[in-house]
Design an enzyme around this catalytic site. Structure first.
Site, mmCIF file in Angstrom:
data_model
loop_
_atom_site.group_PDB
_atom_site.id
_atom_site.type_symbol
_atom_site.label_atom_id
_atom_site.label_comp_id
_atom_site.label_asym_id
_atom_site.label_seq_id
_atom_site.Cartn_x
_atom_site.Cartn_y
_atom_site.Cartn_z
ATOM 1 N N LYS A 157 -50.410 -12.031 -8.638
ATOM 2 C CA LYS A 157 -50.375 -10.863 -8.482
ATOM 3 C C LYS A 157 -51.810 -9.596 -8.881
ATOM 4 O O LYS A 157 -51.854 -8.953 -8.732
ATOM 5 C CB LYS A 157 -49.216 -9.907 -9.193
ATOM 6 C CG LYS A 157 -47.649 -10.660 -8.668
ATOM 7 C CD LYS A 157 -46.332 -9.834 -9.408
ATOM 8 C CE LYS A 157 -46.103 -9.933 -10.647
ATOM 9 N NZ LYS A 157 -46.002 -11.890 -10.724
ATOM 10 N N ARG B 285 -38.935 -4.648 -12.906
ATOM 11 C CA ARG B 285 -38.428 -6.226 -13.093
ATOM 12 C C ARG B 285 -36.965 -5.785 -12.909
ATOM 13 O O ARG B 285 -36.339 -7.551 -12.542
ATOM 14 C CB ARG B 285 -38.407 -6.593 -14.548
ATOM 15 C CG ARG B 285 -40.403 -6.919 -14.317
ATOM 16 C CD ARG B 285 -40.657 -8.069 -15.570
ATOM 17 N NE ARG B 285 -41.637 -7.905 -15.812
ATOM 18 C CZ ARG B 285 -42.622 -9.454 -15.845
ATOM 19 N NH1 ARG B 285 -41.585 -10.413 -15.683
ATOM 20 N NH2 ARG B 285 -43.690 -9.266 -16.276
ATOM 21 N N ARG C 272 -53.159 -22.843 -16.513
ATOM 22 C CA ARG C 272 -53.976 -21.150 -16.324
ATOM 23 C C ARG C 272 -54.670 -20.781 -17.834
ATOM 24 O O ARG C 272 -54.577 -21.126 -18.636
ATOM 25 C CB ARG C 272 -52.949 -19.887 -16.167
ATOM 26 C CG ARG C 272 -53.725 -18.221 -16.017
ATOM 27 C CD ARG C 272 -53.030 -17.575 -15.639
ATOM 28 N NE ARG C 272 -51.239 -17.324 -15.983
ATOM 29 C CZ ARG C 272 -50.465 -16.563 -16.258
ATOM 30 N NH1 ARG C 272 -50.228 -15.720 -14.968
ATOM 31 N NH2 ARG C 272 -49.121 -16.366 -17.010
ATOM 32 N N ARG D 289 -51.999 -19.173 -22.629
ATOM 33 C CA ARG D 289 -51.586 -18.538 -22.520
ATOM 34 C C ARG D 289 -50.163 -18.737 -23.512
ATOM 35 O O ARG D 289 -49.497 -20.103 -23.047
ATOM 36 C CB ARG D 289 -50.281 -17.452 -21.778
ATOM 37 C CG ARG D 289 -51.854 -15.839 -21.411
ATOM 38 C CD ARG D 289 -50.921 -15.374 -20.424
ATOM 39 N NE ARG D 289 -49.305 -15.323 -20.192
ATOM 40 C CZ ARG D 289 -48.884 -14.589 -19.467
ATOM 41 N NH1 ARG D 289 -50.231 -13.982 -18.405
ATOM 42 N NH2 ARG D 289 -47.443 -14.344 -19.412
ATOM 43 N N ARG E 225 -38.865 -18.254 -17.166
ATOM 44 C CA ARG E 225 -39.264 -17.141 -17.236
ATOM 45 C C ARG E 225 -39.010 -17.513 -15.823
ATOM 46 O O ARG E 225 -38.164 -16.235 -15.524
ATOM 47 C CB ARG E 225 -40.706 -17.324 -17.461
ATOM 48 C CG ARG E 225 -41.020 -16.601 -18.467
ATOM 49 C CD ARG E 225 -42.664 -16.735 -18.927
ATOM 50 N NE ARG E 225 -43.603 -16.527 -17.949
ATOM 51 C CZ ARG E 225 -45.055 -17.131 -18.162
ATOM 52 N NH1 ARG E 225 -44.970 -17.998 -18.747
ATOM 53 N NH2 ARG E 225 -46.073 -16.655 -17.372
#
Length: 226
Positions: A13, A88, A127, A160, A171
């Protein structure tokens, strides 16, 4: 043009949102990025939100909605915006409708990026992000020229805190349980388009382009790689 980007963590996204912003000339509003900036500044609101996301949990509505209301009524959003990370839940989607109605606006379209869970794990664990300019990398598929250094601004890249296997599983489970019903909500209103995001950014953006034309974006040429 008011467009919502939807999909599980790691679906792309953020990358696609940046490309849409370049093509359509409207701002991207990412609740995650705003909260991380506030946390880095030591803001009480940001630090409160951080306690939730580092555990892979959703930030409560009462924290998020106030932020969104203020942001979407900013002057740079008068011609539209792209939402990444909100809504969400169905409750948040209904609240967004009320917030938009305050200025006589409505959601024009919703893009849902669909990715296999195995691919999501690979993307998230590898990532790396630059907290200075927002650039995103991956240790294998999109590494920086110099290890752990941003190509654009030279700042150190970060992994992160919530991009670890344990937090990722939480998540994804929370996404499936709480966020996925929003797809049904928007599908029933004829606003949802599902995009196969098991591909490289350029291929995904070519699929996104069909939707942008329908929601009123006059696209400019965009380099989906750089």
């Amino acid at each position: 043009m008011i467009l919502i980007l939807f999909g599980p963590p790691g679906a792309g996204k953020g990358t696609q949102g940046a490309l849409i912003v370049k093509a359509c000339g409207v701002p991207k509003i990412s609740t995650g990025e705003i909260f991380r900036d506030l946390a880095a500044e030591g803001s009480p609101l940001g630090l409160k939100a951080k306690r939730y996301w580092t555990q892979g949990k959703l930030v409560p509505d009462e924290i998020v909605v106030g932020l969104i209301r203020e942001r979407i009524h900013s002057s740079d959003c008068k011609n539209g915006f792209v939402l990444d990370g909100f809504p969400r839940t169905v409750r948040q989607a209904e609240t967004l409708n009320l917030l938009l109605s305050e200025s006589g606006r409505h959601v024009d379209g919703v893009l849902s990026f669909a990715v296999d869970h195995e691919e999501l794990l690979r993307r998230l664990i590898g990532r790396r992000t630059c907290n200075n300019c927002g650039a995103a990398y991956h240790v294998t598929s999109l590494p920086p020229g110099q290890e752990n250094v941003c190509d654009h601004c030279g700042h150190a890249l970060e992994h992160r805190a919530d991009d670890n296997p344990e937090a990722i599983k939480v998540r994804l489970a929370e996404y499936d349980a709480k966020t996925a019903p929003v797809l049904t909500y928007y599908s029933e209103r004829g606003l949802l388009t599902t995009v196969d995001a098991n591909a490289d950014p350029s291929t995904i953006f070519s699929r996104v382009g069909e939707v942008l034309g329908r929601v009123g974006c006059v696209q400019e040429p965009v380099n989906a790689v750089g």
